[in-house]
Design a protein around this motif. Structure first.
Motif, PDB file in Angstrom:
ATOM      1  N   ALA A  45       0.808  -1.224   0.000  1.00  0.00           N
ATOM      2  CA  ALA A  45       0.000   0.000   0.000  1.00  0.00           C
ATOM      3  C   ALA A  45       0.841   1.274   0.000  1.00  0.00           C
ATOM      4  O   ALA A  45       0.308   2.360  -0.241  1.00  0.00           O
ATOM      5  N   GLU A  46       2.131   1.150   0.243  1.00  0.00           N
ATOM      6  CA  GLU A  46       3.000   2.325   0.368  1.00  0.00           C
ATOM      7  C   GLU A  46       3.282   2.947  -1.001  1.00  0.00           C
ATOM      8  O   GLU A  46       3.566   2.245  -1.978  1.00  0.00           O
ATOM      9  N   GLU A  47       3.217   4.281  -1.076  1.00  0.00           N
ATOM     10  CA  GLU A  47       3.604   5.036  -2.270  1.00  0.00           C
ATOM     11  C   GLU A  47       4.866   5.818  -1.935  1.00  0.00           C
ATOM     12  O   GLU A  47       4.818   6.803  -1.215  1.00  0.00           O
ATOM     13  N   PHE A  48       5.989   5.379  -2.465  1.00  0.00           N
ATOM     14  CA  PHE A  48       7.266   6.008  -2.147  1.00  0.00           C
ATOM     15  C   PHE A  48       7.421   7.297  -2.942  1.00  0.00           C
ATOM     16  O   PHE A  48       7.029   7.376  -4.116  1.00  0.00           O
ATOM     17  N   ASP A  49       8.024   8.294  -2.305  1.00  0.00           N
ATOM     18  CA  ASP A  49       8.231   9.572  -2.979  1.00  0.00           C
ATOM     19  C   ASP A  49       9.611   9.675  -3.613  1.00  0.00           C
ATOM     20  O   ASP A  49      10.037  10.747  -4.022  1.00  0.00           O
ATOM     21  N   PHE A  50      10.329   8.555  -3.686  1.00  0.00           N
ATOM     22  CA  PHE A  50      11.613   8.516  -4.389  1.00  0.00           C
ATOM     23  C   PHE A  50      11.570   7.349  -5.363  1.00  0.00           C
ATOM     24  O   PHE A  50      10.806   6.385  -5.189  1.00  0.00           O
ATOM     25  N   ALA A  51      12.388   7.436  -6.408  1.00  0.00           N
ATOM     26  CA  ALA A  51      12.305   6.457  -7.492  1.00  0.00           C
ATOM     27  C   ALA A  51      13.096   5.191  -7.213  1.00  0.00           C
ATOM     28  O   ALA A  51      12.653   4.087  -7.552  1.00  0.00           O
ATOM     29  N   PHE A  52      14.274   5.331  -6.602  1.00  0.00           N
ATOM     30  CA  PHE A  52      15.190   4.197  -6.496  1.00  0.00           C
ATOM     31  C   PHE A  52      15.592   3.946  -5.043  1.00  0.00           C
ATOM     32  O   PHE A  52      15.581   4.850  -4.207  1.00  0.00           O
ATOM     33  N   ALA A  53      15.961   2.703  -4.786  1.00  0.00           N
ATOM     34  CA  ALA A  53      16.556   2.311  -3.516  1.00  0.00           C
ATOM     35  C   ALA A  53      17.816   1.520  -3.836  1.00  0.00           C
ATOM     36  O   ALA A  53      17.920   0.889  -4.892  1.00  0.00           O
ATOM     37  N   ASP A  54      18.790   1.559  -2.931  1.00  0.00           N
ATOM     38  CA  ASP A  54      20.033   0.823  -3.158  1.00  0.00           C
ATOM     39  C   ASP A  54      20.122  -0.442  -2.313  1.00  0.00           C
ATOM     40  O   ASP A  54      21.131  -1.144  -2.347  1.00  0.00           O
ATOM     41  N   PHE A  55      19.049  -0.755  -1.566  1.00  0.00           N
ATOM     42  CA  PHE A  55      19.053  -1.966  -0.750  1.00  0.00           C
ATOM     43  C   PHE A  55      17.609  -2.409  -0.536  1.00  0.00           C
ATOM     44  O   PHE A  55      16.710  -1.589  -0.315  1.00  0.00           O
ATOM     45  N   ALA A  56      17.377  -3.707  -0.621  1.00  0.00           N
ATOM     46  CA  ALA A  56      16.053  -4.273  -0.335  1.00  0.00           C
ATOM     47  C   ALA A  56      16.233  -5.636   0.309  1.00  0.00           C
ATOM     48  O   ALA A  56      17.094  -6.424  -0.114  1.00  0.00           O
ATOM     49  N   GLN A  57      15.429  -5.892   1.318  1.00  0.00           N
ATOM     50  CA  GLN A  57      15.465  -7.192   1.987  1.00  0.00           C
ATOM     51  C   GLN A  57      14.030  -7.658   2.243  1.00  0.00           C
ATOM     52  O   GLN A  57      13.195  -6.889   2.731  1.00  0.00           O
ATOM     53  N   ILE A  58      13.757  -8.900   1.902  1.00  0.00           N
ATOM     54  CA  ILE A  58      12.472  -9.538   2.195  1.00  0.00           C
ATOM     55  C   ILE A  58      12.752 -10.672   3.160  1.00  0.00           C
ATOM     56  O   ILE A  58      13.539 -11.577   2.852  1.00  0.00           O
ATOM     57  N   ASN A  70       9.423   3.284  -7.370  1.00  0.00           N
ATOM     58  CA  ASN A  70       8.357   4.128  -7.911  1.00  0.00           C
ATOM     59  C   ASN A  70       8.648   4.348  -9.395  1.00  0.00           C
ATOM     60  O   ASN A  70       9.299   5.326  -9.779  1.00  0.00           O
ATOM     61  N   PRO A  71       8.182   3.443 -10.274  1.00  0.00           N
ATOM     62  CA  PRO A  71       8.490   3.538 -11.706  1.00  0.00           C
ATOM     63  C   PRO A  71       8.045   4.844 -12.341  1.00  0.00           C
ATOM     64  O   PRO A  71       8.638   5.284 -13.333  1.00  0.00           O
ATOM     65  N   SER A  72       7.007   5.492 -11.812  1.00  0.00           N
ATOM     66  CA  SER A  72       6.508   6.723 -12.419  1.00  0.00           C
ATOM     67  C   SER A  72       7.505   7.866 -12.295  1.00  0.00           C
ATOM     68  O   SER A  72       7.411   8.849 -13.032  1.00  0.00           O
ATOM     69  N   ARG A  73       8.457   7.756 -11.384  1.00  0.00           N
ATOM     70  CA  ARG A  73       9.457   8.808 -11.194  1.00  0.00           C
ATOM     71  C   ARG A  73      10.762   8.512 -11.917  1.00  0.00           C
ATOM     72  O   ARG A  73      11.746   9.230 -11.736  1.00  0.00           O
ATOM     73  N   ALA A  74      10.814   7.439 -12.696  1.00  0.00           N
ATOM     74  CA  ALA A  74      12.042   7.050 -13.390  1.00  0.00           C
ATOM     75  C   ALA A  74      11.805   6.985 -14.889  1.00  0.00           C
ATOM     76  O   ALA A  74      10.725   6.595 -15.348  1.00  0.00           O
ATOM     77  N   THR A  75      12.812   7.362 -15.670  1.00  0.00           N
ATOM     78  CA  THR A  75      12.729   7.265 -17.123  1.00  0.00           C
ATOM     79  C   THR A  75      12.988   5.818 -17.563  1.00  0.00           C
ATOM     80  O   THR A  75      13.430   4.981 -16.775  1.00  0.00           O
ATOM     81  N   PHE A  76      12.712   5.545 -18.827  1.00  0.00           N
ATOM     82  CA  PHE A  76      12.932   4.196 -19.357  1.00  0.00           C
ATOM     83  C   PHE A  76      14.398   3.804 -19.255  1.00  0.00           C
ATOM     84  O   PHE A  76      14.725   2.664 -18.888  1.00  0.00           O
ATOM     85  N   TRP A  77      15.299   4.720 -19.585  1.00  0.00           N
ATOM     86  CA  TRP A  77      16.726   4.419 -19.514  1.00  0.00           C
ATOM     87  C   TRP A  77      17.153   4.142 -18.069  1.00  0.00           C
ATOM     88  O   TRP A  77      17.960   3.247 -17.811  1.00  0.00           O
TER      89      TRP A  77
END
Length: 350
Positions: A177-190, A305-312
């Protein structure tokens, strides 16, 4: 009864995970002083003075202290001892961290307060880790992996940790449900964990970072550990950089293709010194290609957040590796076909 014991060891799970050891030496009453040691995910040992309370089967442990790099740390554990002697409950710490814990009783107070060791229960724990290659994932991919972890461990607590500007630790439903206000993260853990009926803990972790990407599984069933690790690794098949675009391993890749052509065509040159120029030139180009690829291709690209990132920007490692590999093959092709001119230029230069 929990008040008969003086030492406890086990694991904690939730927004953080690791191992615990709690000790309360000597005779004591309720709210007696003791020491808690917890191993943090980054392998540091957190030591806190605590007050331990044991009333009937109820167990409490709470304390606080100022810790370097962490500031003021407060921690509270509340649990109940089961008939099998295992204490299960919930923990809560400063910074919004919380989760569950499991403790096994190890020390028993006997006559004269002498410490008598309780016979340990024999239980083998299996663990295995599988390293992944460069990975490009989006938020939907992380949600898909988290749901697969829930299917592999029904009833398990699944948490997602994201590091990018801020570091929220969220349950899977909150992450969706979270909407992040930044496009990228440099770390993810599940992280998913569940306590089994025999007291063992099943753990399933996927960690993606700038240094290394890996899957980790732990449990008392070795077949389950090996199987779930292999099954979950297939989740990254569409996100992991293909082996033929890798420059850091032996196999069917672009560097190996260049090496194959070098071996195939080196015999077409009659003079030895021309062959040496061809071999060393090819070797230098392979090293340059490897270095450039390692500097340019990210180990992980996490688009939250794909909407904040370009295709490249979203293309990640696959497109960049393809471009670098194509340019490398083109340069090598020009070098191989123009080797005579290159040798003539080298002779004139010398």
């Amino acid at each position: 009864m929990s008040e008969a014991f003086t030492a406890w060891a086990g694991n904690y799970f939730g927004t953080e995970y690791g191992t615990l050891f709690i000790e309360c030496p000597g005779d004591r009453k309720n709210d007696a002083p003791g020491t808690l040691k917890a191993k943090l995910p980054d392998s540091r040992i957190l030591t806190l003075p605590v007050e331990i309370g044991c009333v009937g089967d109820n167990f409490t442990c709470k304390g606080s202290a100022h810790v370097d790099d962490l500031g003021l740390v407060s921690l509270e554990l509340i649990g109940v001892q089961a008939p099998d002697g295992v204490i299960r409950g919930k923990w809560q710490a400063s910074g919004g961290h919380s989760g569950t814990f499991l403790l096994h009783c190890h020390g028993v107070l006997g006559r004269g307060s002498d410490l008598i060791e309780k016979p340990p229960t024999s239980l083998r724990v299996h663990s295995k880790r599988k390293v992944l290659g460069p990975v490009t994932v989006e938020k939907s991919d992380l949600e898909r992996i988290g749901k697969r972890f829930q299917r592999e461990l029904p009833g398990a607590d699944v948490f997602v940790t994201i590091n990018g500007g801020i570091t929220p630790r969220l349950e899977l439903s909150e992450f969706e449900a979270e909407e992040f206000d930044f496009a990228f993260a440099d770390f993810a853990q599940i992280h998913a964990s569940r306590t089994e009926s025999n007291g063992s803990i099943k753990i399933l972790v996927a960690e993606l970072g700038v240094v290394k990407n890996f899957l980790y599984a732990q449990g008392s069933d070795g077949a389950w550990v090996a199987g779930v690790l292999e099954n979950c690794s297939q989740l990254f098949r569409g996100n992991e950089l293909p082996s033929y675009l890798r420059f850091d391993r032996v196999g069917v890749g672009l560097n190996q293709a260049i090496l194959f052509f070098m071996i195939a065509f080196v015999s077409t040159f009659e003079e030895l010194w021309v062959r040496l120029v061809y071999v060393f030139g090819t070797w230098f180009m392979m090293l340059a290609l490897y270095w450039f690829a390692m500097k340019s291709i990210p180990n992980v690209k996490i688009v939250v957040n794909p909407s904040r990132a370009t295709f490249w920007e979203r293309s990640g490692a696959r497109m960049k590796a393809s471009i670098i590999g194509g340019m490398g093959l083109l340069v090598y092709g020009v070098f191989a076909t123009k080797i005579d001119e290159a040798v003539a230029w080298l002779v004139a230069f010398i």
